[in-house]
Design a protein around this motif. Sequence first.
Motif, short mmCIF file in Angstrom:
data_model
loop_
_atom_site.label_atom_id
_atom_site.label_comp_id
_atom_site.label_asym_id
_atom_site.label_seq_id
_atom_site.Cartn_x
_atom_site.Cartn_y
_atom_site.Cartn_z
N ALA A 197 34.90 -20.59 -33.44
CA ALA A 197 35.90 -21.62 -33.18
C ALA A 197 36.09 -21.67 -31.67
O ALA A 197 36.54 -20.69 -31.07
CB ALA A 197 37.21 -21.26 -33.87
N PHE B 224 40.91 -21.58 -39.76
CA PHE B 224 39.91 -22.54 -39.26
C PHE B 224 39.01 -22.88 -40.43
O PHE B 224 38.27 -22.03 -40.92
CB PHE B 224 39.13 -21.87 -38.12
CG PHE B 224 38.35 -22.81 -37.26
CD1 PHE B 224 39.00 -23.76 -36.48
CD2 PHE B 224 36.97 -22.73 -37.16
CE1 PHE B 224 38.30 -24.61 -35.65
CE2 PHE B 224 36.25 -23.57 -36.34
CZ PHE B 224 36.91 -24.52 -35.58
N ASP C 71 37.44 -24.61 -29.52
CA ASP C 71 38.69 -25.26 -29.09
C ASP C 71 39.60 -25.46 -30.30
O ASP C 71 39.85 -26.58 -30.74
CB ASP C 71 38.40 -26.61 -28.43
CG ASP C 71 37.64 -26.46 -27.12
OD1 ASP C 71 37.63 -25.35 -26.58
OD2 ASP C 71 37.05 -27.46 -26.66
N ALA C 72 40.13 -24.37 -30.83
CA ALA C 72 40.89 -24.44 -32.07
C ALA C 72 42.39 -24.64 -31.85
O ALA C 72 43.05 -25.37 -32.59
CB ALA C 72 40.67 -23.18 -32.90
N PRO D 275 47.46 -26.44 -33.02
CA PRO D 275 46.16 -26.33 -33.65
C PRO D 275 45.55 -27.72 -33.78
O PRO D 275 46.26 -28.68 -34.12
CB PRO D 275 46.47 -25.72 -35.03
CG PRO D 275 47.90 -26.08 -35.29
CD PRO D 275 48.57 -26.13 -33.95
N GLY E 18 40.20 -19.79 -28.94
CA GLY E 18 39.20 -19.78 -29.99
C GLY E 18 38.85 -18.35 -30.36
O GLY E 18 39.45 -17.40 -29.84
N ARG F 237 39.22 -28.00 -39.01
CA ARG F 237 40.62 -28.17 -38.66
C ARG F 237 41.27 -26.80 -38.55
O ARG F 237 40.89 -25.86 -39.24
CB ARG F 237 41.37 -29.00 -39.71
CG ARG F 237 41.44 -28.34 -41.08
CD ARG F 237 42.24 -29.17 -42.08
NE ARG F 237 43.66 -29.12 -41.79
CZ ARG F 237 44.49 -28.24 -42.33
NH1 ARG F 237 44.04 -27.31 -43.17
NH2 ARG F 237 45.77 -28.28 -42.05
N ALA F 238 42.24 -26.69 -37.66
CA ALA F 238 42.94 -25.42 -37.47
C ALA F 238 44.41 -25.57 -37.86
O ALA F 238 44.98 -26.67 -37.80
CB ALA F 238 42.84 -24.97 -36.01
N ASP G 253 38.39 -29.40 -34.35
CA ASP G 253 37.30 -28.93 -33.49
C ASP G 253 36.00 -29.17 -34.24
O ASP G 253 35.63 -28.42 -35.13
CB ASP G 253 37.48 -27.44 -33.17
CG ASP G 253 36.44 -26.93 -32.18
OD1 ASP G 253 35.73 -27.75 -31.59
OD2 ASP G 253 36.35 -25.70 -32.00
#
Length: 259
Positions: free
Chosen positions: A146, A134, A148-149, A112, A42, A119-120, A115
């Motif tokens: 971010a 992100f 937990d990306a 990715p 992150g 969205r990543a 989170d």
Amino acid sequence: MARLERGSLVVGGRELLERAPPSVALRRPAVVASPGGAAFLGATAPAPSSRHVFSLGTLASGWKWLSLFRFKIWWMIPTVGEDAAGVPAETQMLLLESRSEAGAALYALMLPVLDGGFRASLQGSPENELQFCFESGDPEVQTLEAVDAVFINSGDNPFKLMKESIKMLSKIKGTFSHIEDKEIPANLDWFGWCTWDAFYKSVNPVGIEEGLKSLCEGGAPPRFLIIDDGWQETVNGFKEVDEAFIEQTVLASNHFSTC
């Protein structure tokens, strides 16, 4: 085990990314244990926004990669490379390989993920940086962090690594199930016909009737029919938000198949 030390991201004892910015953080989930030391990457921004592009550092030498990226809004395709600059925008999966002098292979998987309301996706930069975008898709939904990306895991078998990682993510997120835990619908064993590849946008009643008759006479009667003329219109939203990456992502400007 994945770890950040002195600005380097190390996986399986090998350096994967160099010169990671101080804003980058690594969090190891306590929910599941992994032989590869799975973790989440992150980052933190100086100000909140609905869209951030964070650098994870430059790709260390000796790695080559396979990317699955959104070639179109509804379609993903693979591509390969060795420099982070070549990683396409909208990359949804990045599998990296490094081999020792003795030939031993190490694989790192980067996924990715969603989170919260964001969205990543992964992408490269001209400076050989690996970045993740992100975004929430809503100007009113903003964040500066971010957490937990990007999920990262490593191992010596790419097929086992992929399978185990998806299972781990399923347990951590709790929002989806691995295919082994799903009931397979009966209609997956049915034979059906979608008109798109036969007619594209020129689908017509006479052609459909002739096609069905031909399939039946050939001993392969379809149990379902999808009539598809590519009716849905799309707008190239990537051009509006980031001109720099528009050439990396090919999007439809008018129609696409709904099959």
